[in-house]
Design a protein around this motif. Sequence first.
Motif, mmCIF file in Angstrom:
data_model
loop_
_atom_site.group_PDB
_atom_site.id
_atom_site.type_symbol
_atom_site.label_atom_id
_atom_site.label_comp_id
_atom_site.label_asym_id
_atom_site.label_seq_id
_atom_site.Cartn_x
_atom_site.Cartn_y
_atom_site.Cartn_z
ATOM 1 N N LEU A 36 0.782 -1.228 0.043
ATOM 2 C CA LEU A 36 0.067 -0.044 -0.041
ATOM 3 C C LEU A 36 0.980 1.180 0.110
ATOM 4 O O LEU A 36 0.565 2.183 -0.781
ATOM 5 C CB LEU A 36 -0.981 -0.065 1.089
ATOM 6 N N ILE A 37 2.066 1.273 0.668
ATOM 7 C CA ILE A 37 2.896 2.329 0.631
ATOM 8 C C ILE A 37 3.405 2.783 -0.386
ATOM 9 O O ILE A 37 3.729 3.692 -1.051
ATOM 10 C CB ILE A 37 4.112 2.400 2.006
ATOM 11 N N VAL A 38 3.818 1.662 -1.175
ATOM 12 C CA VAL A 38 4.488 1.417 -2.461
ATOM 13 C C VAL A 38 3.532 2.054 -3.487
ATOM 14 O O VAL A 38 3.821 3.271 -4.502
ATOM 15 C CB VAL A 38 5.278 0.316 -2.873
ATOM 16 N N SER A 39 2.487 1.573 -3.601
ATOM 17 C CA SER A 39 1.438 1.786 -4.895
ATOM 18 C C SER A 39 0.762 3.320 -4.360
ATOM 19 O O SER A 39 0.742 4.041 -5.402
ATOM 20 C CB SER A 39 0.480 0.932 -4.897
ATOM 21 N N GLY A 40 0.645 3.575 -3.233
ATOM 22 C CA GLY A 40 0.205 4.956 -2.844
ATOM 23 C C GLY A 40 1.196 6.104 -3.293
ATOM 24 O O GLY A 40 0.687 6.912 -3.713
ATOM 25 N N ILE A 41 2.667 5.864 -2.983
ATOM 26 C CA ILE A 41 3.441 6.825 -3.288
ATOM 27 C C ILE A 41 3.601 7.063 -4.749
ATOM 28 O O ILE A 41 3.654 8.085 -5.286
ATOM 29 C CB ILE A 41 4.894 6.437 -2.571
ATOM 30 N N LEU A 42 3.553 6.017 -5.547
ATOM 31 C CA LEU A 42 3.720 5.843 -7.193
ATOM 32 C C LEU A 42 2.341 6.650 -7.653
ATOM 33 O O LEU A 42 2.490 7.521 -8.513
ATOM 34 C CB LEU A 42 3.546 4.516 -7.814
ATOM 35 N N LEU A 43 1.235 6.618 -6.810
ATOM 36 C CA LEU A 43 0.107 7.342 -7.538
ATOM 37 C C LEU A 43 0.289 8.857 -6.889
ATOM 38 O O LEU A 43 -0.318 9.619 -7.915
ATOM 39 C CB LEU A 43 -1.349 6.879 -6.658
ATOM 40 N N ALA A 44 0.787 9.150 -5.990
ATOM 41 C CA ALA A 44 1.103 10.480 -5.518
ATOM 42 C C ALA A 44 2.057 11.088 -6.688
ATOM 43 O O ALA A 44 1.839 12.330 -6.874
ATOM 44 C CB ALA A 44 1.576 10.631 -4.228
ATOM 45 N N LEU A 45 2.999 10.229 -7.027
ATOM 46 C CA LEU A 45 4.227 10.983 -8.107
ATOM 47 C C LEU A 45 3.540 11.293 -9.240
ATOM 48 O O LEU A 45 3.973 12.257 -9.886
ATOM 49 C CB LEU A 45 5.100 9.784 -8.056
ATOM 50 N N ARG A 46 2.360 10.538 -9.625
ATOM 51 C CA ARG A 46 1.710 11.097 -10.926
ATOM 52 C C ARG A 46 1.120 12.491 -10.897
ATOM 53 O O ARG A 46 0.899 12.773 -11.777
ATOM 54 C CB ARG A 46 0.598 10.065 -11.053
ATOM 55 N N GLU A 47 0.953 12.837 -9.758
ATOM 56 C CA GLU A 47 0.380 14.469 -9.534
ATOM 57 C C GLU A 47 1.574 15.451 -9.870
ATOM 58 O O GLU A 47 1.437 16.741 -9.818
ATOM 59 C CB GLU A 47 -0.220 14.661 -8.317
ATOM 60 N N ILE A 48 2.835 15.088 -10.007
ATOM 61 C CA ILE A 48 4.013 15.871 -10.203
ATOM 62 C C ILE A 48 3.624 16.941 -11.254
ATOM 63 O O ILE A 48 3.753 17.889 -11.399
ATOM 64 C CB ILE A 48 5.187 15.127 -10.101
ATOM 65 N N GLU A 49 3.591 16.055 -12.357
ATOM 66 C CA GLU A 49 3.202 16.733 -13.736
ATOM 67 C C GLU A 49 2.060 17.525 -13.685
ATOM 68 O O GLU A 49 1.946 18.731 -14.510
ATOM 69 C CB GLU A 49 2.882 15.860 -15.149
ATOM 70 N N TYR A 50 0.993 17.740 -12.779
ATOM 71 C CA TYR A 50 0.017 18.861 -12.498
ATOM 72 C C TYR A 50 0.124 19.559 -11.579
ATOM 73 O O TYR A 50 -0.766 20.610 -11.290
ATOM 74 C CB TYR A 50 -1.191 17.646 -12.110
ATOM 75 N N GLY A 51 1.415 19.624 -10.811
ATOM 76 C CA GLY A 51 1.793 20.716 -10.101
ATOM 77 C C GLY A 51 1.128 20.406 -8.426
ATOM 78 O O GLY A 51 1.208 21.385 -7.758
#
Length: 370
Positions: free
Chosen positions: A201-216
């Motif tokens: 859950l920690i791994v997949s959650g952080i990967l989802l959060a990282l996807r928001e980098i491109e949206y600022g």
Amino acid sequence: MKLKEKSTDLWVYDLLKEAELNLDAQGSNIKEIDEALKTASKRGTGKVGFPEYVGIVKDFIIVIEDKSSISMHEKRTEEEILAEDITSICDYAVNGALFYGKHLIKNTSYTKVIAIGVSGNEKKHRISPIFVNDRMDYYELPEIETFISFSEDNIYEYYTKEILNENTDFEKETKEILRDAALLHEDLRNYGSIQDKDKPLIVSGILLALREIEYGNFSIDMLTGDSKKTDGQKIYDAIKDNLNRANVSPDVKRDKLLNQFSVIKDTTKINQIDTNLGKTPNRHYTEFLYKSIFQSIRFHQSGEDYLGRFYGEFMSYSGGDGQSLGIILTPRHITELFCDLLDLKHTDKIMEKKIKEWIHKPTLYITQSA
């Protein structure tokens, strides 16, 4: 004998066609090779000589000699090296292929030749490749069943692995994935005392959060170890934004999914600055995943494969094959089979469908990442 030789030639042609190799028969349309063959007589007369097939793949010359009988596959000396006398060159497939390989190296500008001796037929045969370099050294390679390794897509990988005896890019990549999965598993345990059921859950959650980098909406620099709005809360908020962006619905499903990631914000230890790290474990995990995984799955040609191999290896540390955690990772060859059967395209949308016809049968899900 001529009829049998012709039958072998046609079978070899079919193998070439299967591998999408366009080699010329009994000559060459490439001027440099054609000129070299004008003096390629196997009897050493200096006259013309024609291998069964010859051509270019990338910067390799591929040359093939074939014989109808396996008994005429190769001839060796008492020292168990390939004989290079005229009779052996004329009568045996591998010896003839080696002769043409050396002749083409000597009389063209090419520096790499793969000479292949073939004998037999579709039912019973031998196919032996030999690599010849620009110093006229040659190396016998493992026997093969098809010519697919010499296609434009595969020949460099074959050269790297079988001839240079180096790891291919895929193998190097896999070793790195195995290493990263082991390191992350250890860090989750050492810096966070995270239970096995929570690690994915920690791994997949952080990967989802990282996807928001491109949206600022998220950046690693935001993770400062603030005690009022913790790093975990910031990651959690980014996960929420990403689920909203993905239009996960209905709301109850999205909220239930989001709630699974609460461990990221609610685990105190990973939201406090670790003296050894000089940062929170949450930031450490995020930096690690961004560098080792996220960039690879974003910019790699087969990002899904990369993530799949990482996640599969990571799960082996975090709960066997994942089934004890309620996570089922379908074997790659099964997903590929069903995708091929369904003829899926990147524009298709795959929907879960519960099969209720048989009450006592398990539900079947077929999924494929777009």
